[in-house]
Design a protein around this motif. Structure first.
Motif, PDB file in Angstrom:
ATOM      1  N   MET A   1       0.671  -1.054  -0.076  1.00  8.12           N
ATOM      2  CA  MET A   1      -0.082  -0.161  -0.165  1.00  8.12           C
ATOM      3  C   MET A   1       1.199   1.289   0.109  1.00  8.12           C
ATOM      4  O   MET A   1       1.929   1.141   0.719  1.00  8.12           O
ATOM      5  CB  MET A   1      -1.185   0.152   1.626  1.00  8.12           C
ATOM      6  CG  MET A   1      -1.944  -1.078   0.998  1.00  8.12           C
ATOM      7  SD  MET A   1      -2.737  -0.609  -0.262  1.00  8.12           S
ATOM      8  CE  MET A   1      -4.537  -1.205   0.526  1.00  8.12           C
ATOM      9  N   SER A   3       1.667   5.455   0.676  1.00  8.48           N
ATOM     10  CA  SER A   3       0.772   5.928   1.938  1.00  8.48           C
ATOM     11  C   SER A   3       0.450   7.448   1.685  1.00  8.48           C
ATOM     12  O   SER A   3       0.251   8.600   2.499  1.00  8.48           O
ATOM     13  CB  SER A   3       1.428   6.213   3.188  1.00  8.48           C
ATOM     14  OG  SER A   3       3.169   7.482   3.164  1.00  8.48           O
ATOM     15  N   ASN A   5      -1.996  10.399  -0.032  1.00  6.93           N
ATOM     16  CA  ASN A   5      -3.505  10.471  -0.160  1.00  6.93           C
ATOM     17  C   ASN A   5      -3.548  11.340  -0.614  1.00  6.93           C
ATOM     18  O   ASN A   5      -2.695  12.176  -1.906  1.00  6.93           O
ATOM     19  CB  ASN A   5      -4.036  10.892   1.475  1.00  6.93           C
ATOM     20  CG  ASN A   5      -3.974  12.780   1.267  1.00  6.93           C
ATOM     21  OD1 ASN A   5      -3.688  13.555   0.941  1.00  6.93           O
ATOM     22  ND2 ASN A   5      -3.233  13.153   2.468  1.00  6.93           N
ATOM     23  N   ILE A  60      -5.859   5.321  -4.360  1.00  9.98           N
ATOM     24  CA  ILE A  60      -5.818   5.616  -3.469  1.00  9.98           C
ATOM     25  C   ILE A  60      -7.053   5.983  -2.476  1.00  9.98           C
ATOM     26  O   ILE A  60      -7.061   5.838  -1.125  1.00  9.98           O
ATOM     27  CB  ILE A  60      -4.884   7.103  -3.401  1.00  9.98           C
ATOM     28  CG1 ILE A  60      -3.785   6.806  -4.030  1.00  9.98           C
ATOM     29  CG2 ILE A  60      -4.692   7.773  -1.993  1.00  9.98           C
ATOM     30  CD1 ILE A  60      -2.598   7.884  -3.859  1.00  9.98           C
ATOM     31  N   ASP A  61      -8.317   6.900  -3.028  1.00  7.95           N
ATOM     32  CA  ASP A  61      -9.174   6.733  -2.034  1.00  7.95           C
ATOM     33  C   ASP A  61      -9.954   5.227  -1.614  1.00  7.95           C
ATOM     34  O   ASP A  61     -10.642   6.234  -0.596  1.00  7.95           O
ATOM     35  CB  ASP A  61     -10.144   7.459  -3.110  1.00  7.95           C
ATOM     36  CG  ASP A  61      -9.580   8.901  -3.002  1.00  7.95           C
ATOM     37  OD1 ASP A  61      -8.832   9.496  -2.634  1.00  7.95           O
ATOM     38  OD2 ASP A  61     -10.730   9.529  -3.976  1.00  7.95           O
ATOM     39  N   GLN A  62     -10.205   4.766  -2.484  1.00 12.91           N
ATOM     40  CA  GLN A  62     -10.293   3.593  -2.087  1.00 12.91           C
ATOM     41  C   GLN A  62      -9.198   2.065  -1.220  1.00 12.91           C
ATOM     42  O   GLN A  62      -9.804   1.062  -0.849  1.00 12.91           O
ATOM     43  CB  GLN A  62     -10.381   2.390  -3.276  1.00 12.91           C
ATOM     44  CG  GLN A  62     -12.145   3.006  -4.113  1.00 12.91           C
ATOM     45  CD  GLN A  62     -12.506   2.579  -5.192  1.00 12.91           C
ATOM     46  OE1 GLN A  62     -11.878   1.349  -5.206  1.00 12.91           O
ATOM     47  NE2 GLN A  62     -13.506   3.030  -5.987  1.00 12.91           N
ATOM     48  N   ASN A  63      -8.738   2.679  -0.829  1.00 17.09           N
ATOM     49  CA  ASN A  63      -7.034   1.955  -0.435  1.00 17.09           C
ATOM     50  C   ASN A  63      -6.699   0.958  -0.712  1.00 17.09           C
ATOM     51  O   ASN A  63      -7.008   0.154  -0.321  1.00 17.09           O
ATOM     52  CB  ASN A  63      -7.500   1.985   1.222  1.00 17.09           C
ATOM     53  CG  ASN A  63      -7.889   3.358   2.292  1.00 17.09           C
ATOM     54  OD1 ASN A  63      -6.866   3.650   1.894  1.00 17.09           O
ATOM     55  ND2 ASN A  63      -8.706   3.422   3.219  1.00 17.09           N
ATOM     56  N   LYS A  64      -6.686   0.853  -2.551  1.00 18.67           N
ATOM     57  CA  LYS A  64      -6.331  -0.155  -3.163  1.00 18.67           C
ATOM     58  C   LYS A  64      -4.834  -0.465  -3.005  1.00 18.67           C
ATOM     59  O   LYS A  64      -4.186   0.510  -3.021  1.00 18.67           O
ATOM     60  CB  LYS A  64      -7.125  -0.113  -4.059  1.00 18.67           C
ATOM     61  CG  LYS A  64      -8.355  -0.601  -4.178  1.00 18.67           C
ATOM     62  CD  LYS A  64      -8.838  -2.153  -3.906  1.00 18.67           C
ATOM     63  CE  LYS A  64     -11.059  -1.604  -3.715  1.00 18.67           C
ATOM     64  NZ  LYS A  64     -10.822  -3.203  -3.707  1.00 18.67           N
ATOM     65  N   ASP A  65      -4.492  -0.968  -3.656  1.00 20.24           N
ATOM     66  CA  ASP A  65      -2.591  -1.088  -3.765  1.00 20.24           C
ATOM     67  C   ASP A  65      -2.372  -0.732  -5.161  1.00 20.24           C
ATOM     68  O   ASP A  65      -2.811  -0.989  -6.304  1.00 20.24           O
ATOM     69  CB  ASP A  65      -2.622  -3.122  -3.834  1.00 20.24           C
ATOM     70  CG  ASP A  65      -0.652  -2.462  -3.714  1.00 20.24           C
ATOM     71  OD1 ASP A  65       0.146  -1.593  -3.732  1.00 20.24           O
ATOM     72  OD2 ASP A  65      -0.392  -4.508  -3.604  1.00 20.24           O
TER      73      ASP A  65
END
Length: 183
Positions: A1, A3, A5, A60-65
């Motif tokens: 992931m 970091s 944002n 990034i918004d969906q916290n995906k790799d």
């Protein structure tokens, strides 16, 4: 992931870097549409940058790799190329995001395992030679053309086309046969 944002200004330089590192992929995706698009190579690179910026932002918004960038870039960028070739302006950026999100599976890890099972089942309908060629194509990191297939297997381009054409027909027939059996 990562970091980073989505409000961070590092996304644009990341998108620029990604485009400069993936020019071959960009041209492979755009090639079928390029002659119908009224743009030059700089415009195409700019469109690719916008597409990859959008993909990275959504990931990034969906916290995906971020390693999924090229997978989803292909979808978004191909859509942009088709729209440019058809002379359709992208009126609403949300439309591309919605198309991008529809292509995603809710659980990517389970989805890739499922894909492997579906692929294996579909390939079981093929002859040995068709399966060999198909598996080689699927194992390539970048799209391949008939020349590359023919060169790899030491066959004529027409033979490569025939093998793939027959493989596609077998897979389509196998799918229709299974649907009828299920009904």
């Amino acid at each position: 992931m990562c970091s980073v944002n989505s409000n961070n200004q590092n996304i644009w330089p990341l998108a620029q870097s990604w485009v400069s590192s993936n020019r071959v992929l960009i041209w492979c995706i755009a090639a079928p549409y390029y002659r119908y698009m009224s743009c030059d190579s700089r415009d195409l690179a700019a469109e690719a940058q916008l597409a990859v910026y959008q993909v990275i932002s959504v990931l990034i918004d969906q916290n995906k790799d971020l390693s999924l960038t090229s997978r989803y870039f292909r979808i978004v960028f191909r859509t942009r190329c088709i729209q440019l070739a058809a002379g359709v302006a992208l009126v609403n950026e949300q439309a591309a995001t919605v198309a991008f999100q529809k292509e995603q599976s809710p659980d990517l890890h389970r989805s890739s395992e499922l894909d492997e099972a579906v692929i294996s089942e579909a390939l079981s309908a093929l002859t040995g030679r068709q399966r060999l060629v198909s598996l080689w194509i699927l194992s390539q990191p970048r799209p391949v053309n008939f020349n590359m297939i023919a060169n790899h297997f030491g066959i004529h381009i027409q033979s490569a086309r025939r093998i793939l054409s027959h493989a596609i027909k077998r897979i389509e027939g196998y799918g229709n046969q299974r649907i009828c059996e299920d009904l």
